[in-house]
Design a protein around this motif. Structure first.
Motif, PDB file in Angstrom:
ATOM      1  N   PRO A   1       0.798  -1.233   0.000  1.00  0.00           N
ATOM      2  CA  PRO A   1       0.000   0.000   0.000  1.00  0.00           C
ATOM      3  C   PRO A   1       0.825   1.275   0.000  1.00  0.00           C
TER       4      PRO A   1
ATOM      5  N   GLU B   1      -0.179   3.056  -3.527  1.00  0.00           N
ATOM      6  CA  GLU B   1      -1.199   4.110  -3.416  1.00  0.00           C
ATOM      7  C   GLU B   1      -0.688   5.466  -3.907  1.00  0.00           C
TER       8      GLU B   1
ATOM      9  N   GLU C   1      -2.038   7.363  -7.404  1.00  0.00           N
ATOM     10  CA  GLU C   1      -2.473   8.764  -7.412  1.00  0.00           C
ATOM     11  C   GLU C   1      -1.781   9.529  -8.546  1.00  0.00           C
TER      12      GLU C   1
ATOM     13  N   ALA D   1      -6.142   0.878  -4.171  1.00  0.00           N
ATOM     14  CA  ALA D   1      -5.500   2.157  -4.515  1.00  0.00           C
ATOM     15  C   ALA D   1      -6.254   2.863  -5.631  1.00  0.00           C
TER      16      ALA D   1
END
Length: 410
Positions: free
Chosen positions: A88, A92, A96, A118
């Motif tokens: 993660p 993540e 983004e 995510a």
């Protein structure tokens, strides 16, 4: 409906497909993700795929015919032969950045675990249209968790809750079969889940005009798939040893996986080395030939949400002998296109194999034609048209109908 490989009449979209497993992985979800990307590109959409990197190394980008593949740094799962984990705290932030860079019109996640989570969170923050597809049940993880069963049950319950919390954020949630949809409603509390077949190219595996069927020297039952615990290939091998020796049935196994050494040892122990061929991974052309050359297809797995390989064999016109478990009974009309056997029961499977191979050739051929008729219900063009509609703003209501809304680019 438009053909899966034909350009769409809709305005082009930028689509981001997010998958926890993607080729070179070999499994149903990976195959579906690849076909989805290929057909959406053929329809004129700009397709990107986010997936785990299949080996060590930093994030990378691949340019492939079906899509641009964005590979995230990953780590080998300690209890699985090829599955990779995206942690993660690395995936993540990376997701983004990718979503900000691409600004997709729609994000289609194939999972709710690390890389899927995510993408779901990134889509929610930016109000990007989100479609979620579930390909498996949390209980499928059991063989790979080195814990006592009570702890696995806890993991399963929490995974269902996470699925509900995360996939519940999507505009539409799909899964390959009505049975899977019902299970998701019961265990994860979804109100509406759209059963939408993964789809297959029914014409690819059929004999072409002027083409002769490849021949095997002996009556052959075929298995195709990962050599994993839940596929129960050991039950099929055991059943083969119990079939009527006068029928001379041989077994051809296509696929590879963590159970290969165990299965080879079983074949030797039962004295079946001259009756079982373990071919490992084969090319797409060799796989097609294997389907066409076989007399019967068998799927003994008990964790199948759809079983693309069974549908491929059916599209090749083969009678099927399938375990009476999960979604497999939906593919069989008993004694019409094949037979069901009691899961994990080698004696029952042997009886069903004997019964099918004892039929006159004309009757087996008729069963194969019935299989092909059933496979036609899963033509990939229908699946891709449905997903394209979902991408463009269609919705799923309790009536099971699609209601079109104009697409909205961001």
């Amino acid at each position: 409906m438009s053909d899966a490989s034909s350009p769409s009449t809709r305005s082009p979209l930028r689509v981001l497909i997010v998958a926890d497993t993607y080729p070179p992985d070999v499994n149903g979800a990976a195959v579906f993700g690849h076909r989805l990307a290929k057909h959406m590109t053929a329809r004129g959409h700009e397709v990107h795929v986010a997936a785990a990197r299949p080996g060590p190394g930093p994030d990378m980008v691949e340019r492939r015919p079906e899509a641009t593949i964005h590979r995230f740094r990953s780590f080998k799962a300690p209890t699985h032969e090829y599955f990779r984990l995206c942690l993660p705290w690395t995936v993540e932030p990376g997701m983004e950045r990718l979503v900000d860079e691409l600004q997709p019109d729609v994000i289609h996640v194939q999972c709710h675990y690390m890389i899927g989570k995510a993408a779901i969170l990134a889509a929610q923050r930016r109000r990007i249209r989100l479609i979620a597809t579930n390909h498996f049940m949390p209980e499928n993880l059991d063989p790979f968790l080195p814990f006592p069963q009570w702890f696995k049950n806890v993991v399963s319950r929490n995974s269902w809750k996470d699925m509900s919390r995360l996939m519940g954020l999507a505009s539409v949630v799909t899964t390959p079969t009505p049975l899977a949809a019902q299970t998701m409603r019961e265990k994860a509390g979804f109100e509406n889940v759209l059963p939408l077949s993964n789809g297959i190219d029914v014409d690819y595996y059929a004999l072409r005009p002027g083409e002769d069927r490849p021949a095997r020297d002996h009556p052959t039952v075929l298995f195709v798939g990962r050599l994993a615990v839940e596929k129960n290939v050991d039950i099929l091998i055991d059943a083969l040893s119990r079939t009527d020796p006068r029928l001379g049935i041989r077994l051809e196994i296509v696929g590879d996986g963590e159970q290969r050494d165990h299965l080879r040892a079983q074949v030797e122990e039962l004295g079946l080395s001259d009756r079982v061929e373990m071919r490992g991974h084969v090319s797409e052309g060799e796989l097609r030939e294997a389907y066409l050359a076989a007399d019967v297809f068998c799927q003994p797995g008990t964790a199948e949400l759809q079983s693309l390989v069974s549908l491929e064999a059916m599209s090749a016109g083969k009678p099927v002998v399938l375990a009476d478990a999960l979604a497999l009974p939906h593919l069989v009309s008993d004694d019409q296109n094949g037979m069901l056997f009691a899961p994990h029961d080698a004696d029952d499977l042997a009886r069903k194999l004997d019964a099918v191979f004892s039929l006159p050739e004309a009757q087996r051929r008729a069963m194969g034609e019935a299989s092909r008729d059933k496979a036609n219900q899963h033509a990939i063009g229908r699946t891709m048209t449905a997903y394209e509609g979902l991408y463009c703003g269609a919705d799923w209501w309790e009536t099971g109908q699609f209601f079109e809304e104009p697409p909205r680019r961001r």
